[in-house]
Design an enzyme around this catalytic site. Sequence first.
Site, PDB file in Angstrom:
ATOM      1  N   CYS A  25     -24.313  -2.801  -5.530  1.00 54.02           N
ATOM      2  CA  CYS A  25     -23.475  -2.711  -4.328  1.00 54.02           C
ATOM      3  C   CYS A  25     -22.973  -1.281  -4.224  1.00 54.02           C
ATOM      4  O   CYS A  25     -22.144  -0.843  -5.034  1.00 54.02           O
ATOM      5  CB  CYS A  25     -22.324  -3.696  -4.400  1.00 54.02           C
ATOM      6  N   ASP A  66      11.187  14.330   3.460  1.00 51.49           N
ATOM      7  CA  ASP A  66       9.820  13.997   3.842  1.00 51.49           C
ATOM      8  C   ASP A  66       9.000  15.273   3.915  1.00 51.49           C
ATOM      9  O   ASP A  66       8.857  15.901   4.968  1.00 51.49           O
ATOM     10  CB  ASP A  66       9.838  13.284   5.202  1.00 51.49           C
ATOM     11  N   LYS A  83      16.414  11.292   1.013  1.00 53.56           N
ATOM     12  CA  LYS A  83      15.019  11.339   0.584  1.00 53.56           C
ATOM     13  C   LYS A  83      14.267  12.199   1.601  1.00 53.56           C
ATOM     14  O   LYS A  83      14.156  11.834   2.757  1.00 53.56           O
ATOM     15  CB  LYS A  83      14.398   9.948   0.516  1.00 53.56           C
ATOM     16  N   TYR A 114      16.244  19.014  -6.216  1.00 53.58           N
ATOM     17  CA  TYR A 114      17.053  17.826  -6.519  1.00 53.58           C
ATOM     18  C   TYR A 114      16.948  17.315  -7.957  1.00 53.58           C
ATOM     19  O   TYR A 114      17.618  16.362  -8.323  1.00 53.58           O
ATOM     20  CB  TYR A 114      16.685  16.681  -5.563  1.00 53.58           C
ATOM     21  N   LYS A 116      13.842   2.913   1.974  1.00 57.10           N
ATOM     22  CA  LYS A 116      13.096   3.459   3.109  1.00 57.10           C
ATOM     23  C   LYS A 116      13.657   2.895   4.408  1.00 57.10           C
ATOM     24  O   LYS A 116      13.863   1.683   4.537  1.00 57.10           O
ATOM     25  CB  LYS A 116      11.620   3.081   2.998  1.00 57.10           C
ATOM     26  N   CYS A 155     -21.139 -10.009   1.378  1.00 57.59           N
ATOM     27  CA  CYS A 155     -20.751  -8.602   1.276  1.00 57.59           C
ATOM     28  C   CYS A 155     -21.317  -7.813   2.466  1.00 57.59           C
ATOM     29  O   CYS A 155     -22.512  -7.914   2.762  1.00 57.59           O
ATOM     30  CB  CYS A 155     -21.268  -8.006  -0.031  1.00 57.59           C
ATOM     31  N   GLU A 162      21.563  10.227  -2.308  1.00 57.63           N
ATOM     32  CA  GLU A 162      21.194  11.475  -1.657  1.00 57.63           C
ATOM     33  C   GLU A 162      20.047  11.229  -0.663  1.00 57.63           C
ATOM     34  O   GLU A 162      19.414  10.177  -0.677  1.00 57.63           O
ATOM     35  CB  GLU A 162      20.771  12.518  -2.704  1.00 57.63           C
ATOM     36  N   CYS A 176     -24.169  -5.224   0.682  1.00 60.65           N
ATOM     37  CA  CYS A 176     -25.381  -5.662  -0.035  1.00 60.65           C
ATOM     38  C   CYS A 176     -25.759  -7.096   0.300  1.00 60.65           C
ATOM     39  O   CYS A 176     -26.767  -7.598  -0.199  1.00 60.65           O
ATOM     40  CB  CYS A 176     -25.203  -5.501  -1.535  1.00 60.65           C
ATOM     41  N   CYS A 182     -17.055  -9.104  -4.206  1.00 55.18           N
ATOM     42  CA  CYS A 182     -18.500  -9.010  -4.346  1.00 55.18           C
ATOM     43  C   CYS A 182     -18.788  -8.827  -5.830  1.00 55.18           C
ATOM     44  O   CYS A 182     -18.321  -7.862  -6.444  1.00 55.18           O
ATOM     45  CB  CYS A 182     -19.058  -7.833  -3.549  1.00 55.18           C
TER      46      CYS A 182
END
Length: 660
Positions: free
Chosen positions: A423, A119, A117, A220, A308, A401, A115, A404, A417
């Site tokens: 941090c 959106d 899909k 559905y 998709k 990082c 069926e 930090c 990190c």
Amino acid sequence: MDKMKEIVEKLNLWAYKYYTLDEPIVSDAEYDKLYDELLKLEKETGVILPNSPTQRVGGEVLEKFEKHTHLRELYSLQKAQSFEELEDFHNRCLKLLNEYNSINNTKKILEYYVEYKFDGLTINLTYDKGILISASTRGNGVYGEEVFEQVKTIKSIPLEIDYKGLVEIQGEAIMPLSALAKYNETAEVPLKNARNAAAGAIRNLDPKKTASRNLDAFIYNVGFKSDEQFKTQEEMISFLKENKFKVNGYEKKCLNLKEIKDKIREIDVLRKKVDYLTDGVVIKVNDFELREFFGYTNKFPRFAIAYKFEAEEYSTILKEVVWNVGRTGKVTPTAILEPVEIGDVTVQRATLNNYDDILRKRVKINSRVLIRRSNDVIPEILGTMDGDNENEIEIKMPTHCPYCNSELIRDGVHFFCTNTLACTPQLTSSLVHFSSKNAMNIEGLSEKTIELLFDKLGVDKVYKIYDLKYDELITLEKFKDKKVNNLLNSIEESKNVNLENFIYALGIKNVGIKTAKDLAKKYKNLVNLRKATIEELLHINDIGEVVANSIFEFFNDEYSKDALDKLLEKGIEVIPYKEILKSEFTDKKIVITGTFKNYKRKDLEDIFSQNGLIVQSAVAKSTDYLVVGEKAGSKLKKAQELGINIISEDELEIFLEKIR
């Protein structure tokens, strides 16, 4: 009353023919004339039938969305973007089918249902005794937002159905492309695309604004049904049609992978001609017995997948790469792009998975990159375009990082990190998660507030929020007496927490709310869980090696153990898991309205749910009890009209003793 019932029945039939079947049987003038007659009768009698079409647009703007607990969890779908991934899915299904046939000595074959899909935005509809009593968003699959008044504005959704049992129905709220175009003709701020328009309309607190977008919906799935279950997808679709739900006309049965691929190619052509957005195809196993046997992973059903369609590709210039730090300390790159329009959306950022991804795709600063925007989310960089550019600059591997300046460590393809104590992005993300509704439910700890607590009051560890004092908080900018007290009260109230919510709050890698519930059910209390072995964990459904190792490592890591002990020393009472025993209150339906001196509404919802009652968001004929606090609204009046048992705040403690 007989005249009103007759008119409502006639108007609803005409609406079904017009909005669901697209087969109008009367003119707009005839419909309007009868509708006006109904309005007049409702005004004269003061009575409005629950399935009256006049109730499709709410009169009041809501203050906020209430939480809705789904009767059964709503799962998302695994995605496939190639026929190879689809073939992998098919092979897994064949393997499970062979297991089923071997165990049950049967000769079932695989049949698939294919069926569209859609959106838009997933909606979950609850009917009881034939009346629509609730509508919600999908949310996290366990809880969603109550959007009853908004969904009632969708005229193809029936307010009453023939089936009289308790049932939850799923569908997709959409904005037809023609409705979008018409809306934009007069809109002060035009809507950019139909998907966001539908989602924004459903999540608008003013139902009249929702109604102005003329949404539609395709239904559905039946997620929960209180009596006899379906044998096949075909039976379920027939049930939906019999109950006058709008079902998309494209439903095809396939017996093998070749037929599925043919249908995907066919839909890829047809989708360009329909009046709504569709971004793929859903493939489901037809047989419900097989579905039950195949089961679910932590996130997805094993019996279904979404294919998709390939998104369109665009090119632009990569201007910069910024490195971001997540809750787990993982440092990931994001590409800053020269703005490009994709499907009515201006795109300026794109995903780069890791530094190896940058090298593999030969991406550099100032290079022209090929991007793909799929599923209306942040685009992905596919690679660079051919051609030399003397202005290109190599992207340097991160060593420290960006927040930090701590030295990063490399684990596989990712950088981390390790400075979890100071941090800021890690701390703020951890605290946002820790205080969220499904976790400790601490109201008032927004990301900005947490950053303020870190900067001004030195809250550099999660457990330090339980050391906050009034005298400290009142010194912060925009923190007045009421705000400070509300936050402190919410922090104090969070100390009594259910085991599953506490497990989720800990932020253990790969552990969502469903796994947290499974762990609570298995181990009953925190002491037992802290002693869990990997072997034990692997015996829990849907927990594999990766999740089991994450849980084991968390409870055996010295830093985590010390942090957890310090957290528990703050007076947190983790309530052991309680099996719900059958009683006279099991499956009784209860609604809460108003405010209470000694309880938050969420606390009452939790107590009722934990003792077997079903918490509803709206009063209906099926409601057994209404719990009433101060400032009760229209729910009280409706309950009185329907003769529902009303429990006042003075009677609440006695009622709570009875159900426990």
